[in-house]
Design a protein around this motif. Structure first.
Motif, PDB file in Angstrom:
ATOM      1  N   UNK A  54     -43.832  -5.490   1.411  1.00  0.00           N
ATOM      2  CA  UNK A  54     -44.237  -5.337   2.801  1.00  0.00           C
ATOM      3  C   UNK A  54     -45.738  -5.128   2.972  1.00  0.00           C
ATOM      4  N   UNK A  55     -46.347  -4.243   2.210  1.00  0.00           N
ATOM      5  CA  UNK A  55     -47.762  -3.933   2.440  1.00  0.00           C
ATOM      6  C   UNK A  55     -48.666  -5.136   2.186  1.00  0.00           C
ATOM      7  N   UNK A  56     -48.487  -5.906   1.103  1.00  0.00           N
ATOM      8  CA  UNK A  56     -49.315  -7.118   0.974  1.00  0.00           C
ATOM      9  C   UNK A  56     -49.164  -8.059   2.171  1.00  0.00           C
ATOM     10  N   UNK A  57     -47.930  -8.201   2.673  1.00  0.00           N
ATOM     11  CA  UNK A  57     -47.707  -9.056   3.838  1.00  0.00           C
ATOM     12  C   UNK A  57     -48.350  -8.463   5.084  1.00  0.00           C
ATOM     13  N   UNK A  58     -48.307  -7.131   5.225  1.00  0.00           N
ATOM     14  CA  UNK A  58     -48.933  -6.447   6.351  1.00  0.00           C
ATOM     15  C   UNK A  58     -50.433  -6.738   6.397  1.00  0.00           C
ATOM     16  N   UNK A  59     -51.093  -6.593   5.258  1.00  0.00           N
ATOM     17  CA  UNK A  59     -52.538  -6.821   5.204  1.00  0.00           C
ATOM     18  C   UNK A  59     -52.855  -8.294   5.445  1.00  0.00           C
ATOM     19  N   UNK A  60     -52.102  -9.169   4.816  1.00  0.00           N
ATOM     20  CA  UNK A  60     -52.349 -10.604   4.974  1.00  0.00           C
ATOM     21  C   UNK A  60     -52.171 -11.038   6.429  1.00  0.00           C
ATOM     22  N   UNK A  61     -51.090 -10.606   7.046  1.00  0.00           N
ATOM     23  CA  UNK A  61     -50.826 -10.979   8.432  1.00  0.00           C
ATOM     24  C   UNK A  61     -51.859 -10.371   9.373  1.00  0.00           C
ATOM     25  N   UNK A  62     -52.186  -9.111   9.145  1.00  0.00           N
ATOM     26  CA  UNK A  62     -53.155  -8.438   9.999  1.00  0.00           C
ATOM     27  C   UNK A  62     -54.541  -9.053   9.904  1.00  0.00           C
ATOM     28  N   UNK A  63     -54.976  -9.357   8.701  1.00  0.00           N
ATOM     29  CA  UNK A  63     -56.304  -9.947   8.534  1.00  0.00           C
ATOM     30  C   UNK A  63     -56.353 -11.374   9.065  1.00  0.00           C
ATOM     31  N   UNK A  64     -55.258 -12.095   8.972  1.00  0.00           N
ATOM     32  CA  UNK A  64     -55.216 -13.449   9.524  1.00  0.00           C
ATOM     33  C   UNK A  64     -55.393 -13.421  11.036  1.00  0.00           C
ATOM     34  N   UNK A  65     -54.878 -12.364  11.665  1.00  0.00           N
ATOM     35  CA  UNK A  65     -54.956 -12.264  13.119  1.00  0.00           C
ATOM     36  C   UNK A  65     -56.256 -11.650  13.612  1.00  0.00           C
ATOM     37  N   UNK A  66     -56.775 -10.631  12.903  1.00  0.00           N
ATOM     38  CA  UNK A  66     -57.888  -9.849  13.438  1.00  0.00           C
ATOM     39  C   UNK A  66     -59.144  -9.857  12.576  1.00  0.00           C
ATOM     40  N   UNK A  67     -59.043 -10.340  11.349  1.00  0.00           N
ATOM     41  CA  UNK A  67     -60.198 -10.329  10.462  1.00  0.00           C
ATOM     42  C   UNK A  67     -60.073  -9.267   9.391  1.00  0.00           C
ATOM     43  N   UNK A  68     -61.047  -9.194   8.488  1.00  0.00           N
ATOM     44  CA  UNK A  68     -60.955  -8.284   7.342  1.00  0.00           C
ATOM     45  C   UNK A  68     -60.828  -6.819   7.746  1.00  0.00           C
ATOM     46  N   UNK A  69     -59.974  -6.110   7.036  1.00  0.00           N
ATOM     47  CA  UNK A  69     -59.809  -4.674   7.266  1.00  0.00           C
ATOM     48  C   UNK A  69     -61.032  -3.947   6.719  1.00  0.00           C
ATOM     49  N   UNK A  70     -61.689  -3.180   7.592  1.00  0.00           N
ATOM     50  CA  UNK A  70     -62.827  -2.381   7.161  1.00  0.00           C
ATOM     51  C   UNK A  70     -62.443  -0.965   6.801  1.00  0.00           C
ATOM     52  N   UNK A  71     -61.453  -0.414   7.530  1.00  0.00           N
ATOM     53  CA  UNK A  71     -60.980   0.948   7.285  1.00  0.00           C
ATOM     54  C   UNK A  71     -59.455   0.918   7.204  1.00  0.00           C
ATOM     55  N   UNK A  72     -58.920   1.343   6.079  1.00  0.00           N
ATOM     56  CA  UNK A  72     -57.475   1.366   5.862  1.00  0.00           C
ATOM     57  C   UNK A  72     -57.014   2.816   5.806  1.00  0.00           C
ATOM     58  N   UNK A  76     -68.491  -5.723  -0.399  1.00  0.00           N
ATOM     59  CA  UNK A  76     -69.417  -4.636  -0.706  1.00  0.00           C
ATOM     60  C   UNK A  76     -69.341  -3.471   0.253  1.00  0.00           C
ATOM     61  N   UNK A  77     -68.236  -3.351   0.994  1.00  0.00           N
ATOM     62  CA  UNK A  77     -68.103  -2.259   1.951  1.00  0.00           C
ATOM     63  C   UNK A  77     -66.642  -2.092   2.362  1.00  0.00           C
ATOM     64  N   UNK A  78     -66.289  -0.870   2.673  1.00  0.00           N
ATOM     65  CA  UNK A  78     -64.930  -0.574   3.112  1.00  0.00           C
ATOM     66  C   UNK A  78     -64.657   0.904   2.941  1.00  0.00           C
ATOM     67  N   UNK A  79     -63.611   1.381   3.606  1.00  0.00           N
ATOM     68  CA  UNK A  79     -63.297   2.808   3.526  1.00  0.00           C
ATOM     69  C   UNK A  79     -61.788   3.006   3.571  1.00  0.00           C
ATOM     70  N   UNK A  80     -61.309   3.947   2.767  1.00  0.00           N
ATOM     71  CA  UNK A  80     -59.905   4.357   2.757  1.00  0.00           C
ATOM     72  C   UNK A  80     -59.815   5.783   3.295  1.00  0.00           C
ATOM     73  N   UNK A  81     -59.016   5.970   4.331  1.00  0.00           N
ATOM     74  CA  UNK A  81     -58.722   7.299   4.850  1.00  0.00           C
ATOM     75  C   UNK A  81     -57.291   7.631   4.457  1.00  0.00           C
ATOM     76  N   UNK A  82     -57.147   8.613   3.556  1.00  0.00           N
ATOM     77  CA  UNK A  82     -55.836   8.963   3.016  1.00  0.00           C
ATOM     78  C   UNK A  82     -55.356  10.267   3.658  1.00  0.00           C
ATOM     79  N   UNK A  83     -54.316  10.204   4.464  1.00  0.00           N
ATOM     80  CA  UNK A  83     -53.732  11.431   5.000  1.00  0.00           C
ATOM     81  C   UNK A  83     -52.891  12.065   3.899  1.00  0.00           C
TER      82      UNK A  83
END
Length: 259
Positions: A64-82, A132-139
């Motif tokens: 699910x998560x690989x598909x979530x990222x792939x589908x989301x980025x296809x629609x909105x562009x690269x994820x900058x903050x996950x 060369x940029x990105x951020x992970x916010x882990x709850x």
């Protein structure tokens, strides 16, 4: 890393801290929101409120998560903050042996509280590193720094989640990747309502909105550890300075709670 102009992905967005994170990201000017949770009205309503892309699914499904990222980025562009925000407090013990929950409960806690973080980082990090940029916010939870007296499943998996966050920060900080570990104590959510152990409320209960704002403050400041409840840092210092004394004091606290 500023939230403004970034595509933000949030798991567990249907309620609690996840819902508050979605609102806060929108308030701060996120370019797009990808929100995920189990199917239901919670996810649908926050997506409608924030104009987000909602993708329902079960984080325990390794595909699910690989598909979530792939589908989301296809629609909105690269994820900058996950934002790896989904979590479970399954296995909380009021009486009896602390490790009593069955293997299926331990597996659930591991899948949701740890492996979902692993899988999300695995899905977004290659693209972030390439850019060369990105951020992970882990709850995570203060239970990952200290220990929740009534929950071995929760505490053990939250310790693991914190170790994972540290590992990513150390390994990929020089690749332009930021990591923020959000570690509150009691937060006014449905999860807290299901937990009867008063230790989680001992230092006050914060709103999900307060915690979400502090989490994104940490992202924007490039801060690794965010402890919304101020006393957590003092507890950490006490624990590190006298580990045996800390265990004894927690044993005594647990005994008092049983009376």
């Amino acid at each position: 890393m500023k939230v403004a102009g970034e595509v933000v992905l949030i798991t567990g967005a249907g309620g609690g801290i996840g819902r508050a994170l979605a609102r806060e990201a929108r308030r701060r000017g996120a370019a797009g929101l990808i929100l995920s949770d189990l199917p239901g009205p919670g996810l649908e309503s926050i997506a409608a409120e924030t104009g987000a892309l909602a993708i329902a699914g079960d984080l325990r499904d390794p595909d699910f998560i690989p598909a979530l990222v792939q589908q989301g980025e296809a629609a909105l562009g690269p994820v900058g903050i996950a934002c790896a925000n989904a979590g479970t407090a399954a296995g909380w013990i009021e009486k009896g042996i602390i490790t009593a929950p069955g293997d299926e409960i331990w597996a659930l806690a591991w899948e949701v509280n740890v492996l979902s973080h692993v899988r999300l980082s695995r899905a977004v990090l290659p693209g972030m590193i390439a850019r060369g940029r990105g951020h992970l916010l882990q709850t995570i939870s203060a239970a990952g720094l200290l220990t929740a007296p009534g929950a071995a499943t929760y505490s053990a998996t939250k310790h693991a989640a914190l170790g994972l966050a540290e590992s990513i920060a150390i390994a990929h900080g020089k690749d332009g990747i930021g990591v923020t570990a959000l570690c509150p104590q009691g937060v006014d959510t449905a999860m807290l309502a299901d937990v009867k152990d008063e230790a989680t409320r001992a230092d006050g209960v914060m709103s999900a909105e307060e915690v979400a704002a502090l989490g994104f403050d940490g992202v924007e400041a490039g801060q690794f550890l965010v402890t919304p409840h101020e006393r957590v840092r003092r507890y950490m210092t006490k624990k590190a300075g006298d580990y045996e004394g800390w265990i004894i004091s927690m044993q005594e606290y647990k005994a008092r709670m049983r009376r």
